[in-house]
Design a protein around this motif. Structure first.
Motif, short mmCIF file in Angstrom:
data_model
loop_
_atom_site.label_atom_id
_atom_site.label_comp_id
_atom_site.label_asym_id
_atom_site.label_seq_id
_atom_site.Cartn_x
_atom_site.Cartn_y
_atom_site.Cartn_z
N GLY A 1 1.14 -1.29 0.20
CA GLY A 1 -0.05 -0.36 0.23
C GLY A 1 0.82 1.27 -0.17
N PHE A 2 1.36 1.04 0.59
CA PHE A 2 2.68 2.30 1.02
C PHE A 2 3.01 2.28 -0.63
CE2 PHE A 2 7.46 4.59 1.82
CZ PHE A 2 6.34 5.39 2.40
N GLY A 3 4.22 1.54 -1.41
CA GLY A 3 4.48 1.43 -3.01
C GLY A 3 3.50 1.81 -3.89
N ALA A 4 1.93 1.65 -3.62
CA ALA A 4 0.64 2.95 -4.21
C ALA A 4 0.90 3.32 -3.86
CB ALA A 4 -0.66 2.01 -4.05
N ALA A 5 0.89 4.47 -2.76
CA ALA A 5 1.47 5.86 -2.50
C ALA A 5 2.50 6.94 -3.39
CB ALA A 5 1.40 5.80 -0.95
N MET A 6 3.28 5.79 -3.07
CA MET A 6 4.47 6.26 -3.81
C MET A 6 4.14 6.41 -5.50
SD MET A 6 7.33 4.23 -1.90
CE MET A 6 8.46 4.23 -2.84
N ILE A 7 3.25 5.60 -5.73
CA ILE A 7 3.09 5.50 -7.16
C ILE A 7 2.55 6.96 -7.58
CG2 ILE A 7 1.59 4.67 -9.01
CD1 ILE A 7 2.75 2.22 -7.90
N ALA A 8 1.19 7.28 -6.23
CA ALA A 8 0.31 8.44 -6.47
C ALA A 8 1.23 9.88 -6.16
CB ALA A 8 -1.06 8.20 -5.47
N ALA A 9 1.64 9.47 -5.78
CA ALA A 9 3.13 10.81 -5.31
C ALA A 9 3.77 11.27 -6.53
CB ALA A 9 3.92 10.42 -4.02
N VAL A 10 4.68 9.81 -7.07
CA VAL A 10 5.31 10.32 -8.39
C VAL A 10 4.14 10.47 -9.74
CG1 VAL A 10 6.14 9.15 -10.26
CG2 VAL A 10 7.05 8.67 -8.12
N ILE B 1 1.64 13.29 -9.17
CA ILE B 1 0.83 13.66 -8.97
C ILE B 1 2.28 14.64 -8.98
CG2 ILE B 1 0.71 15.64 -6.63
CD1 ILE B 1 -2.17 13.86 -7.54
N GLY B 2 3.43 14.29 -9.28
CA GLY B 2 4.43 14.90 -9.49
C GLY B 2 5.53 16.07 -8.64
N TRP B 3 5.23 15.05 -7.35
CA TRP B 3 5.60 15.21 -5.68
C TRP B 3 7.05 15.15 -6.00
CZ3 TRP B 3 2.10 13.39 -1.37
CH2 TRP B 3 1.47 13.77 -1.39
N TYR B 4 7.58 13.96 -6.98
CA TYR B 4 9.49 13.26 -6.90
C TYR B 4 9.45 13.15 -8.29
CZ TYR B 4 8.67 12.36 -2.16
OH TYR B 4 8.37 12.84 -0.74
N ASP B 5 9.77 12.97 -8.62
CA ASP B 5 10.47 12.88 -10.25
C ASP B 5 10.63 11.11 -11.12
OD1 ASP B 5 10.99 15.16 -10.63
OD2 ASP B 5 13.36 15.33 -9.97
N SER B 6 10.36 10.63 -9.86
CA SER B 6 9.99 9.09 -10.26
C SER B 6 10.12 7.93 -8.89
CB SER B 6 11.63 8.67 -11.05
OG SER B 6 12.76 8.57 -10.37
N ILE B 7 9.49 6.41 -9.06
CA ILE B 7 9.84 5.96 -8.08
C ILE B 7 10.81 5.91 -7.17
CG2 ILE B 7 9.34 3.99 -7.26
CD1 ILE B 7 6.86 5.07 -8.50
N ILE B 8 12.24 5.76 -7.84
CA ILE B 8 13.86 5.90 -7.44
C ILE B 8 13.61 7.41 -6.86
CG2 ILE B 8 15.89 5.44 -7.84
CD1 ILE B 8 15.29 3.55 -10.15
N ASP B 9 13.37 8.01 -7.45
CA ASP B 9 13.43 9.22 -6.40
C ASP B 9 12.96 9.73 -5.33
OD1 ASP B 9 14.59 12.02 -6.71
OD2 ASP B 9 12.17 12.41 -6.98
N CYS B 10 11.85 9.04 -5.18
CA CYS B 10 10.67 9.12 -4.27
C CYS B 10 11.29 8.19 -3.26
CB CYS B 10 9.47 8.55 -4.36
SG CYS B 10 7.72 8.66 -2.96
N GLY B 11 12.14 6.49 -3.58
CA GLY B 11 12.52 5.73 -2.39
C GLY B 11 13.30 6.05 -2.01
N GLU B 12 14.06 6.67 -2.33
CA GLU B 12 15.39 7.17 -1.61
C GLU B 12 15.85 8.27 -1.31
OE1 GLU B 12 17.81 7.55 -6.12
OE2 GLU B 12 18.91 6.28 -5.86
N LYS B 13 14.40 9.28 -1.53
CA LYS B 13 14.46 10.13 -0.54
C LYS B 13 14.10 9.84 0.77
CE LYS B 13 14.39 13.78 -3.58
NZ LYS B 13 14.04 14.91 -5.10
N ILE B 14 12.79 8.86 0.68
CA ILE B 14 12.37 8.82 2.18
C ILE B 14 12.26 7.08 2.78
CG2 ILE B 14 9.45 9.97 1.82
CD1 ILE B 14 8.55 7.89 0.79
N ILE B 15 12.61 6.08 2.34
CA ILE B 15 12.77 4.78 2.78
C ILE B 15 14.30 4.67 3.59
CG2 ILE B 15 13.16 2.80 2.06
CD1 ILE B 15 12.07 3.21 -0.29
N GLU B 16 13.50 4.12 4.82
CA GLU B 16 15.44 4.11 5.72
C GLU B 16 14.93 2.84 6.52
OE1 GLU B 16 16.07 8.48 7.96
OE2 GLU B 16 13.65 7.25 8.67
N TYR B 17 15.79 2.28 6.51
CA TYR B 17 16.23 1.39 6.61
C TYR B 17 17.03 0.96 8.52
CZ TYR B 17 16.29 0.32 1.84
OH TYR B 17 15.90 -0.38 1.16
N THR B 18 16.63 0.18 9.25
CA THR B 18 17.73 -0.76 10.86
C THR B 18 18.86 -1.11 10.26
OG1 THR B 18 16.87 -2.95 10.51
CG2 THR B 18 14.46 -1.05 11.07
#
Length: 493
Positions: free
Chosen positions: A429-438, A440-457
């Motif tokens: 569902g978060f991936g689906a939200a990322m698709i909508a964000a791209v 809409i134009g908030w991010y240039d691409s799915i990769i751009d979106c992921g690199e900016k908002i995904i964090e790991y333990t």
């Protein structure tokens, strides 16, 4: 602040995730629905329950976040793959959807293989299996000819929900890659396959990229909930592709290990020319010219659920896992309780406990189940290494397998690769939200979106002593399938 909504239409529930412009999740909601099993091997759902579930989730989200009425600007979807929805000329549902985990189509699967052979693999990059969509279409043609005469649209689950929201019939490349109807190289419906099996092209949706706009939220729904702005709706993607996006699987040195009802080991692929000869699935990703390979253990988390419900109904999963010993003491479990897909495309194989003796207690059985699930996923890792020489620097563990430190250590030790988890795991569902964000134009691409908002333990590293022990134990585990195959097949005939 503007918001987008990601909807995950899963096998057992529908989930909604509200994400803001900064990439943070503000609210979530979910609701469950029922699966029908009218005969052994059958698995169906009424598509109307998905619509009801969507409205329940949307109502709950609006109660939690009233600002959505003013500032919701985009919606997209993740959906269970392969499942078949059929509509008539008035776009009404003709019968229950046949789900991905329905195994009634063995004869149709064999027919597809006989008719197309290696050509099917060349066109679709996959071999025919019961779970895919084309065998389900053939089953309806053969067993429900009156219904087939009325069919005018063939849809996947998330696309039926998209139609409900937009009145448009569309789909995306990542989802149709699992139908056995897509020419992966040409990125179009396969004319050869459609002609061979008498499926009119006009029955199939228009093809879109995942972040392409399919329409706007229709007036009726907009008025019902009091939305003030035009809400754009985007095509979305298959659940595994969306899950991979939400996990940041954007390069070939990372893999995703997902343990839900089924288990998935998934890796990014740069192009469609990767050739696993049907030993692994090769599908389109949720971004243009991206692909991923994956193998599936049909009953991963489902094996643990079955074990708990059968032998430890009064214990929680945490209690079960907390009592596991440091070793299963020679006890093995194969998670083939629903048949298997990778590396054994075998609908008749069944699970087993091997090596039981008098010293084994419940904790040993629990550990054997956890280890057996990971062994089965290691089978997929080994296939990727042997066929395409893949070597991973880290694995992102998601789903049920990411919720226990003990199980995460088992994963790191058996796979012999550092394991990380997501700091905030929201799934497909978060991936689906990322698709909508791209979109809409908030991010240039799915990769751009992921690199900016995904964090790991912080990583969980393999323990060298355990790695050596598991290397030996895994070599024994690999001998169980060939040793039990004929017994299982005889018992299923």
């Amino acid at each position: 602040m503007e918001y987008v909504l990601g909807i995950d239409l899963g096998t057992s529930s529908l989930k909604g995730i509200v994400m803001n412009q900064e990439g943070s999740v503000e609210e979530t909601a979910s609701t469950n629905y029922v699966t029908f099993h009218p005969q052994s091997g059958f698995s169906e759902q009424d598509p109307k329950v998905w619509i009801e579930a969507f409205h329940e989730v949307l109502t709950e989200l609006l109660a939690k976040k009233p600002a959505l009425k003013e500032n919701l600007v985009g919606i997209s979807f993740s959906g269970q793959m392969h499942s078949l929805v059929v509509l008539d000329e008035q776009n009404q549902v003709l019968r229950n959807a046949i789900l991905w985990n329905d195994v009634r189509t063995t004869e149709q699967t064999q027919k597809i293989t006989e008719y197309f052979g290696d050509e099917l693999l060349k066109i679709t990059k996959n071999i025919a299996l019961e779970g895919f969509t084309l065998p389900k279409i053939l089953w309806i043609q053969e067993h429900e000819p009156d219904a087939w005469l009325k069919v005018r649209h063939l849809l996947l689950p998330k696309d039926y929900l998209n139609y409900h929201l937009t009145d448009k019939i569309t789909t995306d490349y990542s989802d149709v890659a699992g139908t056995l109807l897509l020419d992966m190289q040409k990125k179009e419906w396969s004319t050869e396959i459609l002609k061979e099996f008498n499926i009119p092209r006009e029955y199939l949706p228009d093809l879109k990229e995942s972040n392409d706009q399919t329409g706007i939220l229709n007036h009726e729904i907009k008025q019902k909930y009091g939305f003030e702005r035009e809400i754009k709706v985007f095509a979305g993607g298959a659940d595994n592709a969306c899950g991979a996006a939400a996990s940041g699987i954007f390069d070939e040195e990372m893999a995703m290990l997902s343990i839900g009802t089924s288990g998935v080991f998934l890796s990014f692929e740069k192009n469609v020319t990767s050739d696993y000869n049907g030993k692994l699935h090769l599908f389109s990703h949720v971004f243009k010219n991206g692909y991923y390979s994956m193998g599936v253990t049909l009953a991963a988390g489902d094996s643990l659920s079955w074990y708990k419900n059968t032998f430890a109904i009064d214990s929680t999963f945490d209690e079960l896992i907390s009592e596991i010993p440091t070793s299963s003491e020679g006890l093995y479990f194969t998670p083939y309780i629903s048949g298997e897909r990778t590396p054994y495309a075998d609908s008749k194989i069944r699970g087993s406990f091997i090596g039981i003796d008098t010293r084994h207690q419940r904790g040993h059985f629990t550990r054997a189940v956890l280890e057996g699930i990971v062994y089965s996923l290691k089978d997929i890792q080994v296939l990727m290494r042997n066929v395409s020489k893949k070597s991973f620097t880290k694995i992102v563990s998601v789903g049920g397998g990411a919720k226990s430190s003990s199980w995460l250590q088992i994963q790191a030790d058996i796979l012999n690769i550092p394991i990380v988890c997501l700091k905030t795991e929201m799934g497909p569902g978060f991936g689906a939200a990322m698709i909508a964000a791209v979109g809409i134009g908030w991010y240039d691409s799915i990769i751009d979106c992921g690199e900016k908002i995904i964090e790991y333990t912080e990583p969980i590293y393999p323990i060298e002593e355990n790695v050596k022990r598991y290397k030996k134990l895994y070599s024994i585990y690999q001998q169980i399938y060939p040793a039990t195959r004929s017994i299982c097949h005889m018992s299923r005939n």
